[in-house]
Design an enzyme around this catalytic site. Structure first.
Site, short mmCIF file in Angstrom:
data_model
loop_
_atom_site.label_atom_id
_atom_site.label_comp_id
_atom_site.label_asym_id
_atom_site.label_seq_id
_atom_site.Cartn_x
_atom_site.Cartn_y
_atom_site.Cartn_z
N CYS A 186 34.37 31.96 31.34
CA CYS A 186 35.31 32.31 30.28
C CYS A 186 36.75 32.34 30.76
O CYS A 186 37.67 32.44 29.94
CB CYS A 186 34.94 33.65 29.65
SG CYS A 186 34.77 34.97 30.84
N CYS A 242 30.49 40.73 32.20
CA CYS A 242 31.71 41.52 32.41
C CYS A 242 31.46 42.65 33.41
O CYS A 242 32.32 42.97 34.23
CB CYS A 242 32.21 42.11 31.10
SG CYS A 242 32.62 40.87 29.88
#
Lengths: 175, 130
Positions: free
Chosen positions: B37, B105
């Site tokens: 990302c 994350c």
């Protein structure tokens, strides 16, 4: 043109009668897309049984996804890399996106600081910042395309990962 | 996608945002990125006698990435580096109720604290150890 069942979908290029390479004939893509969309439109089986309707829905969604992938220069390159065995959306150490080096990551942090500075200097400064990042991103894409045509999937993957970081930075700059 | 209250809390009021002097002997810096990302995270720790006395971060990414790093800086303050090294991404994900698509994350935050500790250890290696 018949589409196989979704679970055995052909790769996206073949679906549109295109050769599996980066340079594609845009007109052929658009033509084939329109034809396939018409052929597999769920409305055509509105009166059929649930299974037929569901299949039509799945197929038309596959066609749409494939079209969006091939139409976009970056996604098309990423897709070719995926066909070559490297999935940029995966974190698998062997078959996933390669990690850029530490110096590049440090630079990406520094670029954020440069962006903050540009933002406090007004719109022109931000515009210049965006232009620079965009140019770098374009250079990466070109390098990836060159690597792809030379058959170097790993190199193409590295360039496209760099492109993703730059695209993220650009997104923030334009927010 | 709905963020959990804890993610929103850390996102809206991130703890310990900032930088420490990366050249200082007692500071370890970890910089990691998520290639999928394009998120980047910098996490720094200040260590005194094996205990983390301060922690700062800067994360450029989604709410979950910011919350994960914010949470880690909160956790590690006052912790020994040995203990901080054992923090698992699953603990972060559980505390923040991260959905499966955001697990990476928490992995990023785990990688960042590990990288910071590694950097600190390398800076402070005694000649006999090397």
């Amino acid at each position: 043109m018949n589409l196989p069942a979704p679970e055995q979908a052909p790769h996206n290029f073949a679906m549109f009668g295109l050769e599996c390479r980066y340079d594609i004939e845009r007109e052929q893509l658009e033509r084939a897309y329109l034809a396939l969309s018409a052929e597999h439109h769920p409305d055509r089986v509105a009166g059929a049984d649930t299974r037929t309707q569901r299949l039509a829905m799945e197929r038309s969604s596959l066609v749409n996804q494939a079209y969006r992938t091939l139409r976009d220069p970056v996604r098309r390159a990423e897709y070719l890399v995926k066909l070559g065995g490297i999935d940029l959306d995966s974190t698998d150490p062997k078959t996933g996106a390669p990690h850029p080096n530490q110096a590049f990551l440090i630079e990406m942090i520094e670029q954020r600081e440069a962006l903050e500075a540009a933002k406090s200097n007004g719109d022109d400064a931000v515009e210049d910042f965006c232009d620079d990042v965009e140019e770098r991103a374009d250079t990466c894409l070109s390098a990836a395309v060159r690597a792809l045509s030379g058959g170097d999937i790993s190199q193409a993957a590295r360039e496209l990962v760099t492109h993703r970081y730059l695209a993220r930075l650009l997104e923030e700059a334009r927010a | 996608m709905a963020y959990s209250n804890k993610v929103i809390d850390h996102y809206e009021q991130p703890r310990n945002v900032g930088s420490l002097d990366k050249n200082a002997e007692d500071v370890g810096t970890g910089i990691v990125g998520a290639p999928a990302c394009g998120d980047v995270m910098k996490l720094q720790i200040k260590v005194e006698q094996g205990v983390i006395t301060d922690a700062k971060f800067k994360t450029y990414g989604c709410g979950s990435a910011i919350a994960s790093s914010s949470l880690v800086t909160e956790w590690v303050k006052g912790m020994s580096i040995d203990k901080a090294e054992e923090i698992k991404n699953s603990q972060i994900a559980e505390e923040l109720s991260l959905p499966p698509v955001k697990i990476h994350c928490s992995v990023l935050a785990e990688d960042a604290i590990k990288a910071a500790i590694k950097d600190y250890r390398e800076k402070n290696k005694s000649p006999t150890e090397s």
